[in-house]
Design an enzyme around this catalytic site. Sequence first.
Site, PDB file in Angstrom:
ATOM      1  CB  CYS A  89      22.460 -17.639  18.839  1.00 28.21           C
ATOM      2  SG  CYS A  89      23.994 -18.700  18.194  1.00 28.21           S
ATOM      3  CE  LYS A 105      22.340 -14.375  27.151  1.00 28.25           C
ATOM      4  NZ  LYS A 105      22.931 -13.813  26.004  1.00 28.25           N
TER       5      LYS A 105
END
Length: 336
Positions: free
Chosen positions: A107, A146
Amino acid sequence: MQTKSASNPLKSRPEPSRRFSVAPMMDWTDRHCRFFLRLLSANALLYTEMVTTGALLNGDAARFLRHDDTEHPLALQLGGSVPADLAACARMAQDVGYDEVNLNVGCPSDRVQNNMIGACLMGHPALVADCVKAMRDAVSIPVTVKHRIGINGRDSYAELCDFVGQVRDAGCRSFTVHARIAILEGLSPKENRDIPPLRYDVAAQLKADFPDLEIILNGGIKTMAECQAHLRTFDGVMLGREAYHNPYLLATVDQELFGSTAPVISRAEALARLRPYIARHLEDGGAMHHITRHILGLGQGFPGARKFRQLLSVDIHKSKDPLGLLDQAGQLLEGR
């Protein structure tokens, strides 16, 4: 709602398949969205929105962890960078039955950067390794990561390999690679999903150089044909925005990617199966748009699709009979 706890031993589940998964997406992949997506595919691995360690440790953990048993296989994505906090949250996830814990290292928003969460952690591979080790020591369910292929200022392939290598040495075996760098200054999160170019070749080289690791490709994938093509190189594919905006794509996942012989569910049948869930939500005092905002993408590519979307996005706020309106929308899906 899932109510299992540490005092109520969990039935062991096999490690989830990551051959096809739906990405964690803030404000989108909540429990209502996941319940709906599970109606379309029994095998797709679903992820929660990112939940920060602070929200779980200092907030209403039960609300953030809430899910329905039918959502499995299901992974919780965590945001954080303090190993002990992540370990504590991973234990919470395991205790209430999640099948996997995933650490967000992708993010790019300013808000999470300021808390050392997300893509900025790619600049601190040793810290990410410590976080992964702490979580793995705390739980028996898989711990995955991720991440991007780099961040501005640390975007060489050698630096990517250093990151993956250090996290692998901490015990992580599965990496979901968003095949773009993240630019941490000057681009919004939305722009970071579009402007940095996709580099599938970099992700493919990573798989070639780390053949023992499970490498899942994420970024820009839109069709089953693309999924099948990428699965010749990668161990799995993860879809984000396309899976949300065009959810009926998931209806053929089980047949095309998992070898299922079950009939493909129709749009009308999916809505019919969702109706009792919506009715229960209304009985509990919820609003129908909490759920129907996630199913607008069913209205694509057929006569009446625009009306379907209007009924469930505009008219729903004015209706005194929301279930009647839902049934009206369902009539537009007949035969679809």
